[in-house]
Motif scaffolding. Structure first.
Motif, PDB file in Angstrom:
ATOM      1  N   GLU A  16       0.881  -1.167   0.000  1.00  0.00           N
ATOM      2  CA  GLU A  16       0.000   0.000   0.000  1.00  0.00           C
ATOM      3  C   GLU A  16       0.917   1.214   0.000  1.00  0.00           C
ATOM      4  O   GLU A  16       1.958   1.214   0.651  1.00  0.00           O
ATOM      5  CB  GLU A  16      -0.870   0.017   1.261  1.00  0.00           C
ATOM      6  N   HIS A  17       0.532   2.244  -0.723  1.00  0.00           N
ATOM      7  CA  HIS A  17       1.396   3.417  -0.758  1.00  0.00           C
ATOM      8  C   HIS A  17       0.939   4.463   0.244  1.00  0.00           C
ATOM      9  O   HIS A  17      -0.239   4.620   0.489  1.00  0.00           O
ATOM     10  CB  HIS A  17       1.434   3.994  -2.170  1.00  0.00           C
ATOM     11  N   VAL A  18       1.921   5.126   0.808  1.00  0.00           N
ATOM     12  CA  VAL A  18       1.586   6.215   1.711  1.00  0.00           C
ATOM     13  C   VAL A  18       1.068   7.374   0.879  1.00  0.00           C
ATOM     14  O   VAL A  18       1.619   7.699  -0.168  1.00  0.00           O
ATOM     15  CB  VAL A  18       2.853   6.664   2.476  1.00  0.00           C
ATOM     16  N   ASP A  19      -0.010   7.951   1.373  1.00  0.00           N
ATOM     17  CA  ASP A  19      -0.574   9.093   0.685  1.00  0.00           C
ATOM     18  C   ASP A  19       0.200  10.331   1.149  1.00  0.00           C
ATOM     19  O   ASP A  19      -0.117  10.935   2.169  1.00  0.00           O
ATOM     20  CB  ASP A  19      -2.061   9.181   1.055  1.00  0.00           C
ATOM     21  N   LYS A  20       1.235  10.659   0.392  1.00  0.00           N
ATOM     22  CA  LYS A  20       2.154  11.698   0.879  1.00  0.00           C
ATOM     23  C   LYS A  20       1.502  13.071   0.994  1.00  0.00           C
ATOM     24  O   LYS A  20       1.957  13.914   1.763  1.00  0.00           O
ATOM     25  CB  LYS A  20       3.402  11.750   0.006  1.00  0.00           C
ATOM     26  N   ALA A  21       0.423  13.260   0.235  1.00  0.00           N
ATOM     27  CA  ALA A  21      -0.268  14.548   0.332  1.00  0.00           C
ATOM     28  C   ALA A  21      -1.018  14.654   1.656  1.00  0.00           C
ATOM     29  O   ALA A  21      -1.354  15.743   2.109  1.00  0.00           O
ATOM     30  CB  ALA A  21      -1.233  14.691  -0.835  1.00  0.00           C
ATOM     31  N   HIS A  22      -1.286  13.496   2.265  1.00  0.00           N
ATOM     32  CA  HIS A  22      -2.106  13.523   3.478  1.00  0.00           C
ATOM     33  C   HIS A  22      -1.350  13.261   4.763  1.00  0.00           C
ATOM     34  O   HIS A  22      -1.940  13.103   5.815  1.00  0.00           O
ATOM     35  CB  HIS A  22      -3.281  12.558   3.344  1.00  0.00           C
ATOM     36  N   ILE A  23      -0.040  13.161   4.665  1.00  0.00           N
ATOM     37  CA  ILE A  23       0.680  13.042   5.926  1.00  0.00           C
ATOM     38  C   ILE A  23       1.396  14.363   6.185  1.00  0.00           C
ATOM     39  O   ILE A  23       1.796  15.064   5.256  1.00  0.00           O
ATOM     40  CB  ILE A  23       1.657  11.845   5.966  1.00  0.00           C
ATOM     41  N   SER A  24       1.532  14.672   7.441  1.00  0.00           N
ATOM     42  CA  SER A  24       2.138  15.946   7.799  1.00  0.00           C
ATOM     43  C   SER A  24       3.430  15.677   8.557  1.00  0.00           C
ATOM     44  O   SER A  24       3.534  14.704   9.299  1.00  0.00           O
ATOM     45  CB  SER A  24       1.161  16.721   8.678  1.00  0.00           C
ATOM     46  N   HIS A  25       4.393  16.531   8.326  1.00  0.00           N
ATOM     47  CA  HIS A  25       5.669  16.368   9.025  1.00  0.00           C
ATOM     48  C   HIS A  25       5.792  17.290  10.231  1.00  0.00           C
ATOM     49  O   HIS A  25       6.869  17.442  10.798  1.00  0.00           O
ATOM     50  CB  HIS A  25       6.829  16.544   8.042  1.00  0.00           C
ATOM     51  N   GLU A  26       4.648  17.863  10.599  1.00  0.00           N
ATOM     52  CA  GLU A  26       4.651  18.691  11.793  1.00  0.00           C
ATOM     53  C   GLU A  26       5.099  17.849  12.997  1.00  0.00           C
ATOM     54  O   GLU A  26       4.660  16.708  13.166  1.00  0.00           O
ATOM     55  CB  GLU A  26       3.244  19.240  12.055  1.00  0.00           C
ATOM     56  N   LEU A  27       5.949  18.418  13.827  1.00  0.00           N
ATOM     57  CA  LEU A  27       6.442  17.674  14.990  1.00  0.00           C
ATOM     58  C   LEU A  27       5.682  18.080  16.250  1.00  0.00           C
ATOM     59  O   LEU A  27       5.477  19.267  16.505  1.00  0.00           O
ATOM     60  CB  LEU A  27       7.936  17.940  15.197  1.00  0.00           C
ATOM     61  N   PHE A  28       5.271  17.086  17.007  1.00  0.00           N
ATOM     62  CA  PHE A  28       4.623  17.332  18.299  1.00  0.00           C
ATOM     63  C   PHE A  28       5.610  16.922  19.380  1.00  0.00           C
ATOM     64  O   PHE A  28       5.855  15.735  19.599  1.00  0.00           O
ATOM     65  CB  PHE A  28       3.318  16.541  18.402  1.00  0.00           C
ATOM     66  N   HIS A  29       6.171  17.901  20.026  1.00  0.00           N
ATOM     67  CA  HIS A  29       7.242  17.618  20.985  1.00  0.00           C
ATOM     68  C   HIS A  29       6.674  17.131  22.312  1.00  0.00           C
ATOM     69  O   HIS A  29       5.610  17.590  22.732  1.00  0.00           O
ATOM     70  CB  HIS A  29       8.105  18.858  21.182  1.00  0.00           C
ATOM     71  N   PRO A  30       7.402  16.220  22.973  1.00  0.00           N
ATOM     72  CA  PRO A  30       6.934  15.764  24.287  1.00  0.00           C
ATOM     73  C   PRO A  30       6.771  16.957  25.221  1.00  0.00           C
ATOM     74  O   PRO A  30       7.575  17.885  25.164  1.00  0.00           O
ATOM     75  CB  PRO A  30       8.065  14.847  24.772  1.00  0.00           C
TER      76      PRO A  30
END
Ligand code: 7RM
Length: 701
Positions: A16-30
């Motif tokens: 299955e391919h990752v839907d790159k348009a729908h993933i976000s690289h925003e980081l949520f820091h601890p």
């Protein structure tokens, strides 16, 4: 002898391919309040520890193993297999190989002694009904376990014998498992949702002559008549020429059961009223009550010191083809691995209250309700019921009631509860939560955000723990105080784990890429064999990609090295986190007289992740109608279990096949998604079936 039923090499893999348009690289820091006190408090510290665990695995794990009691220490060669290279001979994995220990002693007696944990609560048990609860301390648990170990001995159970356990989520289930472990017997827990057929298959395969069960259990308003299912499994074993000698029955419902049976509302009982069970059936030749045999048993029992590599338990799991396989785990490595992953993945501290909502019938319960928490002298909540009974706020009511700080559940539960709205969460004070984990399937970013914001109040860390029955414990997960999270990513590998992505030829792919997820070198929690069939073990996991353990999953590694699991690449379907082999469902369907042929694939589903979509071809003269569809669903419930009931059944005059007769599932997966972009169909024997397949899709889809 080993039968070569699993031709896993023939299974065509699909990514299955990752839907790159729908993933976000925003980081949520601890949250800084978590990092400040965490066992691992920065990404840098994680990286150093991970590096250390790979440079010197033996040094790393033996250091952690010293936390536990070993009757005899391991020699310098603590690890007997350095890689998964079959050219070197058999795949034979051993950790702490020549050591002797006992896992039950380690998680009870030793915790009590070393940490003075006798009065500490091991489990807050919460029943299906909110007014039903129990509290069990470590000292009390130890006494019960010793008594049960003595009961097993009195029943003739010996070291190495397989004991089947088919029980609801009650403390006695843990007692039964640890009782086995104490005397070196091998427990084989069968999830209470499996049918009599499945239970019988598992008892037969493992030659379990003894079964621990209960009269029944309510899950929500639904009665599960465990004893009558167990009886029918025993009868099925007898038909196969295998005699089950003893049933130990825990009275969980007592009068509540008989009252319910009298009420003529026996859930799921489609038999004519005259045939309905009106009371608990009892065969005094083989049945004994748990409380009766326990009443006279001594509460002291010397543990049997087993070799670290003797089998501790087996747990059946579904694969691509053939029957479910008995995944075998051993004592030493499993103890150290579950203890360590529990401590680090949940950032466990002694003041925590931990709650894993899984059923012990699955590996998650084995590792993170029974062994991992107890090995840390932790206090856990154990829950008998379901998330929506008596109302959809039950989880949050329990979190608030016990002040749960570390919570662990499945994406499917998160998605299901989210649908009921935020108010059910908000009406409870769940500010006690610090870490809220997930397991079982990929979590979609939407569900992740809801979990993070509404349940976690933007303060909790989310270990999205990727792992398998076969791996024993977590493989890839963010660490609560260290790893900046991305919504929907499982993050980085746990200590000792070297994941790699490979292409179809088994070539390792570097950098940002997607591919088949393999593991490069052994970690202490890896399964050791398939029960009774070591060759099948080697075939399934090590033959496809030489030199590596193949997980069966596909994954994407992003530019920052984060892993995003895309789901099974083989013929396994993951319905609400339950692994279902398409081959098993297919064989249940073709066992029906109306069906000639069946093919099953997964269909993406908003709540359950995936559901089973079944294509059936009928015999001449058989009529496809609602009654048949119901019949077929019932057939699968009976052959496998309630949770595997097909979601969609589509009639088709023929299945898409290659000229050599292989079903082209790739095409079926497209039909299910109504995706006409079929790719290369030149190997298809008869292309006219395609049109029929699309035309016959049920209308509501
Ligand atoms: C623990 C468990 C294993 C399969 C595995 C995956 C899927 C599990 C995650 C996940 C994405 C996760 N054991 N899986 N955890 N996929 N992210 N965090 O579930 O043997 O029953 O299933 O489950 O496909 O291969 S299991």
């Amino acid at each position: 002898m080993a039968q070569k039923s699993d031709q896993s090499n023939e299974v065509e893999l699909h990514l299955e391919h990752v839907d790159k348009a729908h993933i976000s690289h925003e980081l949520f820091h601890p949250d800084p309040s978590i990092s400040a006190h965490a066992h691992v408090s920065s990404l840098k510290q994680y990286q150093e520890l991970h590096h250390r665990s790979l440079v010197n695995p033996v040094g790393f794990w033996t250091e952690l193993a010293k936390e536990f009691y070993w009757k005899r220490h391991w020699s310098s060669t603590a690890l007997s297999c350095w890689n998964f290279d079959r050219r070197a001979g058999k795949i034979s994995i051993g950790w702490f190989t020549d050591a002797k220990t006992n896992i039950c002693y380690n998680v009870l007696d030793y915790q009590i002694k070393k940490k003075n944990a006798g009065d500490r609560v091991a489990y807050y048990w919460e029943g299906n009904d909110p007014d039903d609860s129990r509290v069990v301390t470590y000292a009390e648990l130890l006494k019960e376990v010793c008594k049960f170990a003595n009961v097993l001995k009195a029943q003739g159970v010996k070291r190495g014998d397989r004991v089947a356990i088919y029980m609801p989520m009650v403390i006695e289930l843990v007692v039964a498992m640890l009782g086995c472990a104490r005397i070196g017997a091998v427990h084989s827990v069968v999830f209470g949702g499996f049918s009599a057929d499945s239970l019988a298959d598992r008892m037969f395969d493992a030659t379990s002559e003894i079964l621990i069960t209960a009269d029944g259990v309510f899950r929500g308003t639904k009665l599960i008549n465990l004893k009558s299912i167990a009886d029918s499994a025993v009868a099925k074993c007898k038909d196969k020429g295998f005699e089950v000698k003893r049933l130990i029955v825990y009275k969980n419902l007592g009068d509540k059961l008989t009252a319910h049976l009298d009420a003529d509302t026996l859930a799921g009982d489609k038999s004519p009223p005259s045939k309905r069970v009106r009371q608990l059936s009892w065969d005094s030749h083989i049945d004994v009550w748990w409380h009766e045999v326990m009443s006279t048993a001594s509460d002291e029992c010397e543990p049997v010191w087993v070799n670290a590599e003797e089998p501790l338990f087996m747990l059946y799991t579904s694969g691509s083809t053939g029957k479910p396989k008995g995944v075998v785990h051993t004592s030493g490595g499993y103890l150290v691995y579950t203890a360590t992953t529990f401590k680090y993945s949940f950032d466990y501290h002694p003041e925590d209250i931990f709650w894993c909502t899984a059923d012990i019938g699955w590996i998650t319960g084995h590792s993170y309700i029974t062994y991992g928490p107890l090995a840390n002298a932790a206090t856990s909540v154990m829950f008998e019921g379901v998330p929506t009974y008596p109302g959809p706020d039950r989880f949050w009511a329990i979190v608030a009631k016990y002040r749960v700080s570390k919570f662990y559940t499945a994406p499917t539960a998160i998605r299901a509860l989210r649908k009921f709205g935020d108010d059910h969460v908000k009406k409870h004070d769940i500010s006690c939560l610090k870490v809220i984990g997930t397991v079982g399937e990929p979590i979609n970013p939407d569900a992740w955000h809801w979990y993070y914001e509404v349940v976690g109040n933007k303060k909790c860390s989310i270990p999205d723990t990727y792992w398998q029955t076969e791996t024993g414990g977590h493989m890839i997960t963010p660490l609560p105080g260290a790893t900046p999270m991305k919504a929907g990513s499982a993050g980085f590998p746990f200590f000792g784990v070297v994941p790699i992505l490979v292409d179809k030829q088994g070539e390792e792919l570097r950098g940002e890429t997607e591919g088949y997820l393999c593991i490069k070198q052994p970690w202490p929690g890896i399964m050791r064999t398939v029960y009774g069939d070591h060759e099948r073990f080697e075939q399934i996991y090590f033959d496809r990609f030489k030199g590596y353990y193949f997980t069966g999953d596909g994954a994407y590694r992003d530019k920052d090295g984060y892993y995003w699991i895309t789901g099974r690449a083989d013929d396994v379907i993951n319905v609400s986190g339950h692994r279902i082999g398409t081959a098993e469902v297919e064989s249940a369907l073709v066992a029906h007289p109306a069906v000639v042929e069946a093919a099953v694939v997964g269909k993406p589903d908003d709540e359950k992740g995936e559901v089973t979509y079944c294509f059936v071809t009928l015999h001449d003269g058989a009529v496809f109608n609602d009654a048949l569809v119901e019949d077929l669903k019932e057939q699968v419930r009976l052959k496998i279990g309630r949770f595997a009931a097909p979601h969609v059944i589509q009639n088709t005059p023929a299945l898409p096949k290659t000229r050599s007769g292989k079903i082209m599932r790739r095409i079926l997966r497209r039909v299910v998604r109504n995706d006409h972009d079929l790719g290369d169909v030149s190997t298809l024997a008869d292309s006219s079936v395609i049109e029929q397949l699309f035309a016959n899709r049920p209308e509501q889809l």
